[in-house]
Design an enzyme around this catalytic site. Structure first.
Site, PDB file in Angstrom:
ATOM      1  N   THR A  25       0.804  -1.226   0.000  1.00  0.00           N
ATOM      2  CA  THR A  25       0.000   0.000   0.000  1.00  0.00           C
ATOM      3  C   THR A  25       0.837   1.277   0.000  1.00  0.00           C
ATOM      4  O   THR A  25       1.885   1.358   0.646  1.00  0.00           O
ATOM      5  CB  THR A  25      -0.958   0.018   1.200  1.00  0.00           C
ATOM      6  N   SER A  27      -0.977   4.088   0.748  1.00  0.00           N
ATOM      7  CA  SER A  27      -1.864   4.972   1.512  1.00  0.00           C
ATOM      8  C   SER A  27      -1.200   5.622   2.723  1.00  0.00           C
ATOM      9  O   SER A  27      -1.475   6.798   3.008  1.00  0.00           O
ATOM     10  CB  SER A  27      -3.120   4.211   1.942  1.00  0.00           C
ATOM     11  N   LYS A  75     -14.159  -4.686  -0.550  1.00  0.00           N
ATOM     12  CA  LYS A  75     -14.892  -3.450  -0.820  1.00  0.00           C
ATOM     13  C   LYS A  75     -16.406  -3.640  -0.897  1.00  0.00           C
ATOM     14  O   LYS A  75     -17.170  -2.704  -0.597  1.00  0.00           O
ATOM     15  CB  LYS A  75     -14.387  -2.798  -2.102  1.00  0.00           C
ATOM     16  N   ASN A  96     -14.881   2.089  -0.165  1.00  0.00           N
ATOM     17  CA  ASN A  96     -13.448   2.068   0.135  1.00  0.00           C
ATOM     18  C   ASN A  96     -13.073   2.986   1.294  1.00  0.00           C
ATOM     19  O   ASN A  96     -11.909   3.028   1.697  1.00  0.00           O
ATOM     20  CB  ASN A  96     -12.622   2.449  -1.100  1.00  0.00           C
ATOM     21  N   GLY A 137     -15.057  -6.368 -14.462  1.00  0.00           N
ATOM     22  CA  GLY A 137     -15.161  -6.625 -13.032  1.00  0.00           C
ATOM     23  C   GLY A 137     -15.804  -5.455 -12.310  1.00  0.00           C
ATOM     24  O   GLY A 137     -16.401  -4.570 -12.923  1.00  0.00           O
ATOM     25  N   GLY A 138     -15.651  -5.438 -10.986  1.00  0.00           N
ATOM     26  CA  GLY A 138     -16.268  -4.385 -10.184  1.00  0.00           C
ATOM     27  C   GLY A 138     -15.743  -3.001 -10.514  1.00  0.00           C
ATOM     28  O   GLY A 138     -16.504  -2.024 -10.509  1.00  0.00           O
ATOM     29  N   ASN A 159     -14.456  -7.156 -23.096  1.00  0.00           N
ATOM     30  CA  ASN A 159     -14.053  -8.168 -22.128  1.00  0.00           C
ATOM     31  C   ASN A 159     -13.905  -9.519 -22.809  1.00  0.00           C
ATOM     32  O   ASN A 159     -14.564  -9.792 -23.819  1.00  0.00           O
ATOM     33  CB  ASN A 159     -15.094  -8.267 -21.009  1.00  0.00           C
TER      34      ASN A 159
END
Length: 299
Positions: A25, A27, A75, A96, A137-138, A159
């Site tokens: 990460t 973040s 998520k 998120n 996907g998401g 896709n």
């Protein structure tokens, strides 16, 4: 920019990241840099949750943790453990960012606002544009919703499995019928093998799969150079490597290409603002972005 000193005392407020894995990460660089800029008694740390997500969220609340970010694979799953979900996050189907309120956490999605702010800064306008999304996907679903919300004229999902792309288009049609946001774009689903059917050279291409992510740096979902001539610009939501194979092929076609690092920056900034009730300036955002690049050892 001041380096984060990390002085911890009894008044330090804590935020963190829940996911599996979290070792990669960026973040903490975002949030601890912002804390240093604002002089806030605040620290951000990663929490590697291998299982037991409900216990992790309830435990974070019991420990008086101010807020949390949530990354893969949690998520969507996390939404059932919140007291409320913001309407836009509900529509996207993913959260998120968790913000502490009386009785529990409220969930937000700052990923898509973060992507939009990054695209605006890079001069990419979705309104009236043609948006081509690779993947189903998401993340691809969320990007399609964002493009529709911002007034794209045409949205195409490419896709490998056509059915998954068609599912997103069907769901998007239903959402648009309910909201009537910014008119109704033309919607299209195609298998990857039929990308030749795409006309023109004005597509904003958004790479929304994990193909090409470190350490598979030379992987790319479409290798044919002719495909990249159809794009006016390319966005790869991957940020590691800093320049993906997708981006290299976009640039080789003479078009601008961008990675997902600014999206990561701005989703983090929006989360920090939600937790701390502050407004981050563009100058501060640029400083944090430079700190992120330094952490990644890129110029």
């Amino acid at each position: 920019m001041k380096e984060y000193i990390g002085q911890i005392n009894g008044r330090t407020r804590t935020c963190g990241l829940v996911g599996n894995p979290v070792e990669h990460t960026m973040s903490p660089v975002i949030h601890n840099s912002l804390a240093a800029m604002f002089g806030q008694n605040f620290v951000y740390v990663p929490f590697h949750v291998r299982d037991g997500l409900q216990e992790a969220i309830e435990g974070a609340y019991a420990l008086n943790i101010l807020g949390m970010n949530v990354t893969v694979p949690y998520k969507s799953e996390v939404m059932q453990y919140l007291v409320r979900t913001d309407a836009k996050a509900e529509q996207i189907g993913a959260v998120n960012t968790l913000v502490r309120t009386e009785g529990g956490y409220v969930g937000y999605n700052t990923d898509m606002p973060g992507l939009y702010r990054a695209m605006e800064e890079d001069g990419i306008c979705l309104c009236g544009g043609q948006v081509l999304i690779l993947g189903a996907g998401g993340v691809a679903r969320a990007v399609a919703l964002l493009a529709a919300e911002k007034g794209a004229e045409k949205i195409c999902i490419l896709n490998r499995t056509l059915g998954k792309a068609q599912d997103i288009i069907t769901e998007l049609s239903e959402v648009l019928a309910e909201t009537k946001e910014n008119g109704t774009p033309e919607l299209l689903a195609l298998p990857l093998s039929e990308y030749e059917k795409l006309g023109g050279e004005e597509w904003i291409g958004i790479q929304a799969t994990s193909v090409g992510m470190f350490p598979q740096n030379e992987d790319v979902i479409i290798k044919d150079a002719g495909f990249y001539q159809k794009l006016k610009a390319g966005y790869d939501l991957i940020f590691n490597p800093y320049e993906t194979k997708f981006m290299k092929l976009v640039k080789a076609a003479g078009k601008p290409a961008y990675n997902g690092l600014k999206m990561l920056l701005y989703q983090g900034i929006i989360a920090y603002e939600l937790w701390n009730g502050v407004a981050v300036t563009e100058e501060q955002a640029k400083e944090v972005f430079e700190a992120m690049k330094k952490e990644m050892k890129v110029q």
